[in-house]
Each structure stands twice: as C-alpha cells, then as structure tokens.
Scaffold this motif. Structure first.
Motif, mmCIF file in Angstrom:
data_model
loop_
_atom_site.group_PDB
_atom_site.id
_atom_site.type_symbol
_atom_site.label_atom_id
_atom_site.label_comp_id
_atom_site.label_asym_id
_atom_site.label_seq_id
_atom_site.Cartn_x
_atom_site.Cartn_y
_atom_site.Cartn_z
ATOM 1 N N TYR A 16 36.150 33.575 7.769
ATOM 2 C CA TYR A 16 35.791 33.946 9.140
ATOM 3 C C TYR A 16 36.804 34.945 9.710
ATOM 4 N N CYS A 17 38.084 34.656 9.555
ATOM 5 C CA CYS A 17 39.118 35.543 10.100
ATOM 6 C C CYS A 17 39.078 36.915 9.450
ATOM 7 N N SER A 18 38.877 36.958 8.149
ATOM 8 C CA SER A 18 38.783 38.239 7.455
ATOM 9 C C SER A 18 37.620 39.055 8.000
ATOM 10 N N TRP A 19 36.471 38.428 8.143
ATOM 11 C CA TRP A 19 35.282 39.093 8.684
ATOM 12 C C TRP A 19 35.525 39.551 10.123
ATOM 13 N N LEU A 20 36.020 38.627 10.960
ATOM 14 C CA LEU A 20 36.210 38.907 12.381
ATOM 15 C C LEU A 20 37.216 40.029 12.608
ATOM 16 N N PHE A 21 38.386 39.942 11.980
ATOM 17 C CA PHE A 21 39.433 40.910 12.279
ATOM 18 C C PHE A 21 39.155 42.285 11.694
ATOM 19 N N ASN A 22 38.335 42.371 10.667
ATOM 20 C CA ASN A 22 37.895 43.694 10.216
ATOM 21 C C ASN A 22 37.066 44.372 11.306
ATOM 22 N N ILE A 23 36.190 43.622 11.937
ATOM 23 C CA ILE A 23 35.364 44.171 13.016
ATOM 24 C C ILE A 23 36.219 44.519 14.229
ATOM 25 N N LEU A 24 37.095 43.597 14.629
ATOM 26 C CA LEU A 24 37.931 43.842 15.806
ATOM 27 C C LEU A 24 38.903 44.998 15.587
ATOM 28 N N ASP A 25 39.453 45.123 14.381
ATOM 29 C CA ASP A 25 40.338 46.255 14.082
ATOM 30 C C ASP A 25 39.595 47.574 14.195
ATOM 31 N N GLU A 48 34.817 36.311 20.974
ATOM 32 C CA GLU A 48 34.160 35.067 21.386
ATOM 33 C C GLU A 48 32.688 35.075 21.006
ATOM 34 N N ARG A 49 32.036 36.197 21.182
ATOM 35 C CA ARG A 49 30.604 36.285 20.869
ATOM 36 C C ARG A 49 30.343 36.362 19.367
ATOM 37 N N LEU A 50 31.270 36.941 18.635
ATOM 38 C CA LEU A 50 31.079 37.072 17.192
ATOM 39 C C LEU A 50 31.161 35.730 16.465
ATOM 40 N N LEU A 51 31.824 34.732 17.057
ATOM 41 C CA LEU A 51 31.822 33.401 16.440
ATOM 42 C C LEU A 51 30.397 32.888 16.306
ATOM 43 N N THR A 52 29.585 33.075 17.331
ATOM 44 C CA THR A 52 28.189 32.641 17.274
ATOM 45 C C THR A 52 27.431 33.394 16.185
ATOM 46 N N VAL A 53 27.654 34.692 16.092
ATOM 47 C CA VAL A 53 26.984 35.492 15.054
ATOM 48 C C VAL A 53 27.344 34.972 13.674
ATOM 49 N N TYR A 54 28.623 34.723 13.452
ATOM 50 C CA TYR A 54 29.085 34.240 12.146
ATOM 51 C C TYR A 54 28.472 32.874 11.815
ATOM 52 N N MET A 55 28.510 31.963 12.768
ATOM 53 C CA MET A 55 27.992 30.616 12.523
ATOM 54 C C MET A 55 26.484 30.629 12.283
ATOM 55 N N LEU A 56 25.754 31.401 13.044
ATOM 56 C CA LEU A 56 24.305 31.463 12.826
ATOM 57 C C LEU A 56 23.972 32.090 11.470
#
Length: 73
Positions: A16-25, A48-56
């Motif tokens: 999750y962190c790898s996916w999220l921080f690539n987008i945020l960077d 905050e919104r991307l957590l929902t995207v990842y989980m879904l």
C-alpha cells in the motif's frame, strides 16, 4: 474507508505504501503550491481518498473487516 486508519500485515502495508507514495510523489512534483495554506494539504487529502481506492481494488484479494468509529465525549 475514512480517517486513513487500518490494521494490516506488514506485506500488505508495504505494498500500500509503495503504491500510495509513488502517486503522492508524482503529484508533489507536478502540482503547484496553492495560495491558501489549508489547501496546501492537498497531498494529505488525496492520500486519505486513495486508501478507499486501494481497498476497493483489493477487496477480493484481502480479508477486509470494517469497524464503525466512535467518538468519546
């Protein structure tokens, strides 16, 4: 999946962190700062919104339990 709170196995959390921080960077690099100090939190709001995207997206891959939040006054 509000409040950016979850409990996960280390492997899921790292994915999750790898996916999220690539987008945020990427967004941090290409999005201009805002004039409004509060709106400069846009990366936090996006995260905050991307957590929902990842989980879904992984809903069938992971065992997900959803708990209600309660505020104590």
């Amino acid at each position: 999946f509000g409040y950016n709170m979850f409990i996960a196995k280390r492997e899921i959390f790292r994915n999750y962190c790898s996916w999220l921080f690539n987008i945020l960077d990427f967004c941090n690099k290409y999005c201009a700062p805002k004039d409004d100090v509060y709106q400069n939190r846009f990366l936090g709001f996006l995260g905050e919104r991307l957590l929902t995207v990842y989980m879904l997206h992984h809903f069938d891959d992971y065992k997900i339990a959803i708990a209600d939040k309660h505020f104590v006054e």
